[in-house]
Design an enzyme around this catalytic site. Structure first.
Site, short mmCIF file in Angstrom:
data_model
loop_
_atom_site.label_atom_id
_atom_site.label_comp_id
_atom_site.label_asym_id
_atom_site.label_seq_id
_atom_site.Cartn_x
_atom_site.Cartn_y
_atom_site.Cartn_z
CG PHE A 70 -67.64 56.86 21.89
CD1 PHE A 70 -67.22 55.65 22.41
CD2 PHE A 70 -67.02 58.02 22.32
CE1 PHE A 70 -66.20 55.60 23.34
CE2 PHE A 70 -65.99 57.97 23.26
CZ PHE A 70 -65.59 56.75 23.76
CE LYS A 71 -62.96 52.73 22.15
NZ LYS A 71 -64.29 52.32 22.67
CG ASP A 72 -66.40 55.91 13.92
OD1 ASP A 72 -65.32 55.31 13.76
OD2 ASP A 72 -67.51 55.42 13.63
#
Ligand code: PLP
Length: 495
Positions: A112-114
């Site tokens: 999810f850091k994308d």
């Protein structure tokens, strides 16, 4: 919209371009918006018929008022394009009655850091222009795995920026090492350190604190910058997917505009769930934010007792991105619940004693918005297995923690409204542990786990991990921590 520090009683104001460039406030506090913008029911209905980049641009425009809507839309369209997110930016999946999974891992590093790191570098590049900065920003990152790769993918080939990532040669998994060593892009450098994560982290901190280094870099036309999760530029884009999930529930007829929903978030640094809190404060109809932790349940204890205490054992779990004892972004919640003076006092106590306690009044106000649960390793593995066998839903270990906590919450509160669980990584990112949770046996090696999981589940390997064993390795070798300064100076040249 002005931004102020969580610790500043004088409320000195900064623009969003300034805070994205600066990262941390000069007094050591974190930047927060001076007011919380409001989202009306009409705004939400209007967004329901829009694409993800349009939804995100609208939410960002409410905070980043020194960026034009067109600039933000252009950046969002590039960040969340089909090529980077072939499965959609933040699709909402039905798991079972009234439980939904918000899949935030369809981006270029399968986590999810994308969602933040695909857009934040574009916001930084514009911030440099808006603040008249002529130097090139040199981003230094020390990573234990996921953040480094997501930052590399986000910053690669962004104008006026270079990125250099240091990782411990023995402290990351084989897949993570391969992901970084095969990184593409003209403005990137990846370097293994002989040592552990602390050695890499201390080296980066040493460089940030070294004035002589700063001067040498300035002479070469560079200014140091960081990509870590306390930067407002990483937090703001995360608000958008909560609004987007609500829009998707409207579109499928699960809810009518104004109906309440719950969100459950697997939490480490408290960044992701704090973004959900802002969405709620903006007017999104949310009943509770459920803070999900693993065996390192310092936050669960905090929400139960009002005491935050770092003096406790630390466990390595199969959800490593939640193995955290300092949830930095909690400071932002303390600011909204107790004000800058109290926040500064509590953060000083945390620094000196490793603990602090909030007042009963503060705790009560926080509890209106949050519930907190944790899942240990056995419970997480069981949940992953049950979801796969009963609901045919394959999830990663972090999502497994959150799903387990969601069930604990439902057992107590009842399931009469939709509950959206954030899914923060592709199951393939943690394939070995996911396989072991389902079958009870460990795969022979980490790369074959990908194929085994695909065969078992009949799903496709996440695109960023496909064929990873056969990509060209660009970065080899490792250096001693004492050589990091030289490596930075050698990389700081514009070509
Ligand atoms: C970073 C991360 C988290 C924790 O998010 P925070 O914003 O730090 O609370 C959860 N799951 C995964 C897979 C992550 O990479």
């Amino acid at each position: 919209m002005d931004f102020i520090s969580t610790r500043d009683t004088t409320r000195k104001a900064y623009t969003s371009a300034q805070v994205i460039k600066m990262g941390l406030a000069p007094d050591g506090g974190l930047f927060v918006p001076a007011q919380i913008p409001h989202l009306t029911q009409d705004d939400i209905s209007a967004l329901a018929s829009r694409s993800y980049p349009e939804r995100a641009a609208k939410i960002l425009s409410l905070y980043l008022s020194d960026y034009s809507y067109d600039e933000l839309l252009e950046d969002c369209k590039k960040a969340y394009c089909e090529q980077s997110f072939p499965g959609g930016a933040a699709p909402l999946c039905s798991v079972r009655d009234n439980i939904f999974s918000l899949e935030l891992w369809h981006g270029p590093t399968a986590a999810f850091k994308d969602m933040a790191l695909q857009i934040m570098p574009r916001l930084l590049s514009r911030a440099l222009q808006k603040t008249g900065e002529t130097k090139t920003a040199l981003i230094l990152v020390a990573t234990s795995g996921d953040t480094g790769k997501a930052a590399l993918e986000g910053y690669k080939d962004i104008p006026q920026v270079k990125i250099q990532v240091f990782y411990p040669s023995d402290g990351v998994s084989r897949v993570q090492k391969l992901q970084m060593a095969t990184q593409t892009g003209k403005n990137v450098d990846v370097c293994a350190i002989n040592g552990n994560f602390d050695d890499a982290q201390n080296g980066v901190k040493r460089i940030f604190a070294n004035r002589e280094m700063a001067q040498k870099l300035a002479d070469k036309g560079f200014v140091l910058s960081s990509a870590n999760s306390i930067n407002w530029g990483r937090l703001a884009p995360q608000i958008a997917y909560y609004v987007s999930a609500y829009c998707d529930l409207l579109n499928t007829g699960e809810i009518r505009n104004g109906d309440l929903v719950d969100f459950c978030v697997p939490t480490g640094n408290f960044g992701n769930i704090f973004a959900a809190y802002l969405a709620k404060r903006m007017g999104l109809p949310v009943r509770k934010l459920i803070c999900a932790s693993n065996s390192n349940h310092i936050l669960t204890d905090f929400f139960a007792r009002g005491e935050y205490d770092r003096n406790r054992p630390f466990f390595l779990t199969m959800s490593p991105s939640m193995d955290i004892l300092i949830s930095s972004n909690l400071e932002r919640l303390l600011y909204f619940a107790a004000g800058p003076q109290e926040t500064a006092k509590l953060m000083e106590q945390l620094r000196s004693d490793g603990r602090y306690e909030v007042s009963t009044k503060t705790l009560e106000s926080i509890r209106n918005d949050f519930s907190a649960y944790y899942a240990d390793e056995t419970e997480t593995a069981c949940t992953i297995k049950e979801l796969f066998s009963n609901d045919h839903y394959l999830c990663d270990t972090h999502t497994g923690v959150a799903m387990c906590c969601a069930c604990k919450y439902l057992a107590k509160e009842g399931a009469e409204i939709p509950l959206v669980v954030d899914s923060t990584a592709s199951p393939y990112k943690f394939a070995a542990d996911v396989l072991k949770s389902i079958t009870g046996t460990s795969p022979s090696d980490p790369l074959s786990a990908l194929d085994e999981l695909s065969a078992l589940s009949g799903t496709e390997i996440a695109y960023p991990l496909r064929g990873i064993g056969s990509r060209e390795v660009r970065f080899t070798g490792s250096i001693d921590p004492s050589c990091m300064e030289d490596r930075v100076l050698a990389f700081a040249k514009n070509d």
